[in-house]
Design an enzyme around this catalytic site. Sequence first.
Site, PDB file in Angstrom:
ATOM      1  N   HIS A 105       9.385  -3.460   3.645  1.00  0.00           N
ATOM      2  CA  HIS A 105       8.936  -3.694   2.272  1.00  0.00           C
ATOM      3  C   HIS A 105      10.121  -4.007   1.357  1.00  0.00           C
ATOM      4  CE1 HIS A 105       5.641  -0.838   3.641  1.00  0.00           C
ATOM      5  NE2 HIS A 105       4.935  -1.858   3.199  1.00  0.00           N
ATOM      6  N   SER A 115       6.570  -0.535  10.421  1.00  0.00           N
ATOM      7  CA  SER A 115       5.196  -0.441   9.922  1.00  0.00           C
ATOM      8  C   SER A 115       4.981   0.950   9.355  1.00  0.00           C
ATOM      9  CB  SER A 115       4.199  -0.682  11.064  1.00  0.00           C
ATOM     10  OG  SER A 115       2.895  -0.269  10.691  1.00  0.00           O
ATOM     11  N   SER A 116       4.173   1.012   8.303  1.00  0.00           N
ATOM     12  CA  SER A 116       3.857   2.321   7.726  1.00  0.00           C
ATOM     13  C   SER A 116       3.117   3.205   8.724  1.00  0.00           C
ATOM     14  CB  SER A 116       3.003   2.140   6.465  1.00  0.00           C
ATOM     15  OG  SER A 116       3.739   1.428   5.489  1.00  0.00           O
ATOM     16  N   LYS A 138       5.746 -11.613   7.372  1.00  0.00           N
ATOM     17  CA  LYS A 138       5.218 -12.354   8.522  1.00  0.00           C
ATOM     18  C   LYS A 138       4.721 -11.423   9.630  1.00  0.00           C
ATOM     19  CE  LYS A 138       7.259 -16.200  10.006  1.00  0.00           C
ATOM     20  NZ  LYS A 138       8.316 -17.181  10.333  1.00  0.00           N
ATOM     21  N   MET A 142       0.839  -1.204   0.000  1.00  0.00           N
ATOM     22  CA  MET A 142       0.000   0.000   0.000  1.00  0.00           C
ATOM     23  C   MET A 142       0.877   1.259   0.000  1.00  0.00           C
ATOM     24  SD  MET A 142      -3.536  -0.701   2.017  1.00  0.00           S
ATOM     25  CE  MET A 142      -2.929  -0.396   3.659  1.00  0.00           C
ATOM     26  N   ASN A 189       4.067   3.934   1.020  1.00  0.00           N
ATOM     27  CA  ASN A 189       4.756   4.439   2.214  1.00  0.00           C
ATOM     28  C   ASN A 189       5.820   3.426   2.641  1.00  0.00           C
ATOM     29  OD1 ASN A 189       5.326   6.299   4.223  1.00  0.00           O
ATOM     30  ND2 ASN A 189       3.910   5.388   5.667  1.00  0.00           N
ATOM     31  N   LEU A 190       6.685   3.098   1.694  1.00  0.00           N
ATOM     32  CA  LEU A 190       7.582   1.950   1.837  1.00  0.00           C
ATOM     33  C   LEU A 190       8.692   2.204   2.857  1.00  0.00           C
ATOM     34  CD1 LEU A 190       7.976   1.037  -1.946  1.00  0.00           C
ATOM     35  CD2 LEU A 190       6.274   0.203  -0.312  1.00  0.00           C
ATOM     36  N   HIS A 191       9.015   1.155   3.614  1.00  0.00           N
ATOM     37  CA  HIS A 191      10.122   1.190   4.574  1.00  0.00           C
ATOM     38  C   HIS A 191      10.996  -0.044   4.341  1.00  0.00           C
ATOM     39  CE1 HIS A 191       7.761  -1.823   6.678  1.00  0.00           C
ATOM     40  NE2 HIS A 191       6.761  -0.978   6.817  1.00  0.00           N
ATOM     41  N   GLN A 243     -10.472  -2.636   2.334  1.00  0.00           N
ATOM     42  CA  GLN A 243     -10.028  -3.265   3.586  1.00  0.00           C
ATOM     43  C   GLN A 243     -10.024  -2.294   4.768  1.00  0.00           C
ATOM     44  OE1 GLN A 243      -6.255  -4.141   1.589  1.00  0.00           O
ATOM     45  NE2 GLN A 243      -5.182  -3.634   3.480  1.00  0.00           N
TER      46      GLN A 243
END
Length: 283
Positions: free
Chosen positions: A33, A182-183, A145, A26, A28-30, A57
């Site tokens: 990802h 986490s984003s 995971k 989705m 906002n990559l970190h 979702q």
Amino acid sequence: MKIISDIQELRDHLRGQNRASFVPTMGNLHEGHLSLMRLARQHGDPVVASIFVNRLQFGPNEDFDSYPRTMQDDIEKLEREGVYILFAPTERDLYPQPQEYRVDPPHQLGDILEGEFRPGFFKGVCTVVLKLFSCVQPKVAVFGKKDYQQLMIIRQMAKQFALPVDIIPGETIRAEDGLALSSRNGYLSTAERAEAPELQKALQVVRSQVLDLGTRNMQALAQIEKLAESKLTERGWVPDYIAIRQQSDLAPATDASLQAGEPLVILTAAKLGNTRLIDNLEI
């Protein structure tokens, strides 16, 4: 890297590619990802990523409108990772008609834990993932995971629909202090960010307590869960759940399965201020 929003154009570009490796996101990559992109490259070629904030979702009071959208930064990160195609459809591209056909995961897996606290979440996830698989037609798809229940549900969906795609799990990537990337971590204030690693520490304590049990039984596990929740609450968290479950199906373990040595996993979701964080730890 080619950036494509149209489904037909994507299919034209991927025609004849029968080893494509796919990572849906989705945005906002970190680093979490990006580690999935590297894992994808080990399992197939070319690597295709997608960025789509999927309205289906999100619940009515969730953060769809405020979810961070950082497309230019994301493009630069994916280019550095050597991604071949970024599929970045608009809502109109992916859902040209209202998406009235939905994929509904089974109640015993889709309506527990995250599904209980976010009704309809997994229906939205399964629907968009099946549609993305249909667009990309990958040989392999990689999921983290950190979203343990989501990974299990998507694996089961792929199996039951006999989808020609292998689902590969990627390990959770953590900050130096243990917080799962986490984003949504960007929502945390400075003080909350300092407190956030306590969620993973709570899971470590639960794991130690389970491993220290002379005899594992349902009652002992329930007491450990309750104690962990109360300790988080004392620290100012609002836990949705801390649950010790069977790794195989996320059902609560029975005394019989515990005696038989059933592998377990601890899953948690808790709010810190306005930010809801999830994490898990296998035992």
